[in-house]
Design a protein around this motif. Structure first.
Motif, PDB file in Angstrom:
ATOM      1  N   ARG A  33      18.775   6.343 -20.235  1.00 40.41           N
ATOM      2  CA  ARG A  33      19.944   6.989 -19.602  1.00 40.41           C
ATOM      3  C   ARG A  33      20.870   5.882 -19.103  1.00 40.41           C
ATOM      4  O   ARG A  33      20.932   5.596 -17.895  1.00 40.41           O
ATOM      5  N   PRO A  34      21.565   5.215 -20.029  1.00 39.83           N
ATOM      6  CA  PRO A  34      22.330   4.021 -19.647  1.00 39.83           C
ATOM      7  C   PRO A  34      23.457   4.316 -18.666  1.00 39.83           C
ATOM      8  O   PRO A  34      24.198   5.285 -18.845  1.00 39.83           O
ATOM      9  N   LEU A  35      23.566   3.476 -17.654  1.00 36.51           N
ATOM     10  CA  LEU A  35      24.684   3.592 -16.709  1.00 36.51           C
ATOM     11  C   LEU A  35      25.976   3.147 -17.379  1.00 36.51           C
ATOM     12  O   LEU A  35      27.052   3.659 -17.066  1.00 36.51           O
ATOM     13  N   THR A  36      25.853   2.175 -18.287  1.00 37.47           N
ATOM     14  CA  THR A  36      26.967   1.783 -19.160  1.00 37.47           C
ATOM     15  C   THR A  36      26.339   1.470 -20.525  1.00 37.47           C
ATOM     16  O   THR A  36      25.134   1.201 -20.608  1.00 37.47           O
ATOM     17  N   VAL A  78      28.311  -5.083 -27.756  1.00 42.51           N
ATOM     18  CA  VAL A  78      28.538  -4.413 -26.458  1.00 42.51           C
ATOM     19  C   VAL A  78      29.854  -4.933 -25.874  1.00 42.51           C
ATOM     20  O   VAL A  78      30.631  -4.171 -25.295  1.00 42.51           O
ATOM     21  N   GLY A  79      30.072  -6.221 -26.027  1.00 45.55           N
ATOM     22  CA  GLY A  79      31.364  -6.816 -25.681  1.00 45.55           C
ATOM     23  C   GLY A  79      31.768  -6.632 -24.230  1.00 45.55           C
ATOM     24  O   GLY A  79      32.910  -6.302 -23.929  1.00 45.55           O
ATOM     25  N   CYS A  80      30.816  -6.857 -23.315  1.00 47.82           N
ATOM     26  CA  CYS A  80      31.147  -6.642 -21.900  1.00 47.82           C
ATOM     27  C   CYS A  80      31.880  -7.857 -21.325  1.00 47.82           C
ATOM     28  O   CYS A  80      31.824  -8.951 -21.878  1.00 47.82           O
ATOM     29  N   ASP A  81      32.541  -7.622 -20.194  1.00 43.75           N
ATOM     30  CA  ASP A  81      33.247  -8.706 -19.490  1.00 43.75           C
ATOM     31  C   ASP A  81      32.400  -9.278 -18.360  1.00 43.75           C
ATOM     32  O   ASP A  81      32.679 -10.352 -17.848  1.00 43.75           O
ATOM     33  N   ARG A 107      29.099  -4.737 -17.872  1.00 47.06           N
ATOM     34  CA  ARG A 107      30.256  -4.196 -17.170  1.00 47.06           C
ATOM     35  C   ARG A 107      31.538  -4.463 -17.944  1.00 47.06           C
ATOM     36  O   ARG A 107      31.720  -5.548 -18.504  1.00 47.06           O
ATOM     37  N   THR A 108      32.352  -3.448 -17.981  1.00 49.80           N
ATOM     38  CA  THR A 108      33.718  -3.623 -18.498  1.00 49.80           C
ATOM     39  C   THR A 108      34.670  -3.010 -17.481  1.00 49.80           C
ATOM     40  O   THR A 108      34.275  -2.128 -16.702  1.00 49.80           O
ATOM     41  N   ALA A 109      35.898  -3.452 -17.502  1.00 49.09           N
ATOM     42  CA  ALA A 109      36.888  -2.967 -16.530  1.00 49.09           C
ATOM     43  C   ALA A 109      36.994  -1.452 -16.624  1.00 49.09           C
ATOM     44  O   ALA A 109      37.046  -0.890 -17.728  1.00 49.09           O
ATOM     45  N   GLY A 110      36.956  -0.782 -15.485  1.00 46.08           N
ATOM     46  CA  GLY A 110      37.144   0.662 -15.443  1.00 46.08           C
ATOM     47  C   GLY A 110      35.964   1.470 -15.953  1.00 46.08           C
ATOM     48  O   GLY A 110      36.129   2.641 -16.281  1.00 46.08           O
ATOM     49  N   ASP A 111      34.761   0.861 -16.008  1.00 49.30           N
ATOM     50  CA  ASP A 111      33.599   1.612 -16.543  1.00 49.30           C
ATOM     51  C   ASP A 111      33.046   2.626 -15.543  1.00 49.30           C
ATOM     52  O   ASP A 111      32.162   3.416 -15.872  1.00 49.30           O
ATOM     53  N   GLY A 112      33.529   2.600 -14.324  1.00 46.30           N
ATOM     54  CA  GLY A 112      33.143   3.626 -13.352  1.00 46.30           C
ATOM     55  C   GLY A 112      31.863   3.334 -12.611  1.00 46.30           C
ATOM     56  O   GLY A 112      31.493   4.078 -11.701  1.00 46.30           O
ATOM     57  N   PHE A 113      31.150   2.269 -12.977  1.00 42.84           N
ATOM     58  CA  PHE A 113      29.902   1.942 -12.291  1.00 42.84           C
ATOM     59  C   PHE A 113      30.199   1.120 -11.048  1.00 42.84           C
ATOM     60  O   PHE A 113      31.102   0.286 -11.048  1.00 42.84           O
ATOM     61  N   GLY A 114      29.458   1.354  -9.984  1.00 51.25           N
ATOM     62  CA  GLY A 114      29.657   0.540  -8.786  1.00 51.25           C
ATOM     63  C   GLY A 114      28.675   0.924  -7.704  1.00 51.25           C
ATOM     64  O   GLY A 114      28.012   1.959  -7.801  1.00 51.25           O
ATOM     65  N   LEU A 115      28.553   0.082  -6.702  1.00 51.07           N
ATOM     66  CA  LEU A 115      27.696   0.376  -5.563  1.00 51.07           C
ATOM     67  C   LEU A 115      28.530   1.035  -4.476  1.00 51.07           C
ATOM     68  O   LEU A 115      29.679   0.648  -4.256  1.00 51.07           O
ATOM     69  N   ARG A 116      27.952   2.039  -3.834  1.00 53.12           N
ATOM     70  CA  ARG A 116      28.612   2.618  -2.668  1.00 53.12           C
ATOM     71  C   ARG A 116      28.050   1.945  -1.435  1.00 53.12           C
ATOM     72  O   ARG A 116      26.833   1.822  -1.294  1.00 53.12           O
ATOM     73  N   ALA A 117      28.885   1.495  -0.561  1.00 52.15           N
ATOM     74  CA  ALA A 117      28.401   0.851   0.662  1.00 52.15           C
ATOM     75  C   ALA A 117      29.445   1.009   1.747  1.00 52.15           C
ATOM     76  O   ALA A 117      30.596   1.335   1.455  1.00 52.15           O
ATOM     77  N   ARG A 118      29.005   0.803   2.980  1.00 53.74           N
ATOM     78  CA  ARG A 118      29.948   0.825   4.096  1.00 53.74           C
ATOM     79  C   ARG A 118      29.950  -0.570   4.704  1.00 53.74           C
ATOM     80  O   ARG A 118      29.151  -0.864   5.588  1.00 53.74           O
TER      81      ARG A 118
END
Ligand code: 5GP
Length: 140
Positions: A33-36, A78-81, A107-118
């Motif tokens: 279930r790849p995140l990207t 895959v060609g990630c940045d 990771r590529t720009a705008g792939d929507g993956f990220g950590l949520r933190a405060r």
């Protein structure tokens, strides 16, 4: 220790996986279930449910293989940045499969993956207090 996990089945060849790398200690394969696109998992062949159970030398190998895979991801189609490493140790950290594994996430720009933190900016005294506590635990 309960030896059954899906990763133990993959290592034993009893469950399918799209393998990318294998040596005596480590196996790497595509996350189902790849995140990207291109998301990989690097697992030790020796069962360890948590970081506390993992032989540090094998932990070092997980990182070394992760480094090679990161370079391969960048050079492949895959060609990630960029690449994120992620390891969940414990239920609260999001661990679902209790066989240690390092996520290697392209990771590529705008792939929507990220950590949520405060993010906070604690006082230096608070940072120093916790640093002292952790330093003490290191030497125990
Ligand atoms: P965790 O949340 O424990 O850090 O991550 C477990 C990861 O294992 C998830 O990203 C999930 O998609 C992956 N996974 C779970 N079951 C299977 C499987 O049967 N095959 C593969 N290739 N990946 C799996």
């Amino acid at each position: 220790m309960d030896p059954y996990t899906i990763f133990a089945e993959i290592i034993a060849g009893r469950a399918p996986a799209s393998k990318v790398y294998e040596d005596d200690d480590v196996l790497a394969f595509m996350d189902i279930r790849p995140l990207t696109p291109g998301h990989l998992l690097v697992v030790p062949k020796m069962a360890a449910r948590s970081l506390a159970e993992l032989d540090p030398a094998i932990g070092g190998k997980l990182f070394q293989v992760g480094q090679r895979l990161a370079a391969a991801l960048r050079a492949s189609e895959v060609g990630c940045d960029g690449v994120n490493f992620f390891l969940a140790d414990g239920v609260t950290a999001g661990q679902e499969v209790f066989h240690v594994h390092l996520h290697v996430i392209p990771r590529t720009a705008g792939d929507g993956f990220g950590l949520r933190a405060r993010p906070t900016h604690p006082r230096r005294a608070d940072l120093d207090y916790l640093a002292t506590s952790i330093r003490g635990a290191l030497n125990r």
